[in-house]
Design a protein around this motif. Structure first.
Motif: not given
Length: 199
Positions: A96-104, A106-107, A121-126, A175-181
């Motif tokens: 359930d937490l993976l979409p949060v990682l995906d959004n980070l 994507l940002a 701001f970008v450095m903070g997100v990173d 190309q990687i569309v979405q990371a896997g775990y």
């Protein structure tokens, strides 16, 4: 009445024929008691007095050993299932937490076009993404290797489309569309990739 020759002589006034008759009556009474035992009572008596070489005893011993082995197998299976449940207890939460990682991710992917004012701001997100990813790694989460140019592996990759890159081999990840775990060696989510097919 005189006794015939060869017959028993009374001893101490007791006729031996009477004694024999009494013994026979007692024996037949005991036999009658044995015959009146129920099937369960006879089986219990048999088990008490059976010899170790008897088929009944060997069969009972085999059944006892089989029951012990079955019990041991059930115990081992329950322990193995409990271990597995403990090991993978967090997979639904981490999933359930993976979409949060995906959004980070994507940002950060769109941060290349950010102006100077947004750099902090970008450095903070990173930094947030790195801390979040490190926390997930502490719980056994690892990313699936999916780098452009590596061979497509259906065990860890999910093809979502085709690409045509001349500098890549056929069946390579383009190309990687979405990371896997992977969570502790078990696939939690496959990496969604574009697969290369030369025209």
């Amino acid at each position: 009445m005189p006794k015939e020759k060869g017959t028993d002589i009374p001893i101490n006034g007791v006729d031996q024929d009477d004694v024999k008759q009494e013994e026979e009556n007692c024996a037949s009474a005991e036999n009658a008691d044995e015959l009146s035992l129920s099937e369960e009572e006879l089986t219990a008596l048999c088990r008490e007095h059976v010899c170790p070489e008897c088929d009944v005893m060997q069969k009972a011993e085999q059944e006892r050993l089989r029951a012990l082995a079955d019990t041991e197998n059930v115990k081992k299976r329950l322990l193995r299932e409990a271990e597995e449940m403990k090991r993978y207890a967090g997979d639904s939460i981490l999933g359930d937490l993976l979409p949060v990682l995906d959004n980070l991710d994507l940002a950060l992917a769109h941060a290349d076009h950010a102006d100077e004012a947004c750099k902090n701001f970008v450095m903070g997100v990173d930094m947030t993404r790195k801390i979040f990813l490190d926390t997930l790694k502490n719980h056994g989460l690892e990313s699936v290797e999916a780098v452009p140019g590596t061979e497509f592996n259906p065990e860890f990759h999910e093809a979502v489309g085709m690409a045509s890159e001349d500098d890549l081999d056929d069946n390579a990840v383009a190309q990687i569309v979405q990371a896997g775990y992977v969570l502790k060696g078990r696939l939690l989510r496959p990496a969604k990739v574009m697969v290369n097919k030369k025209s």
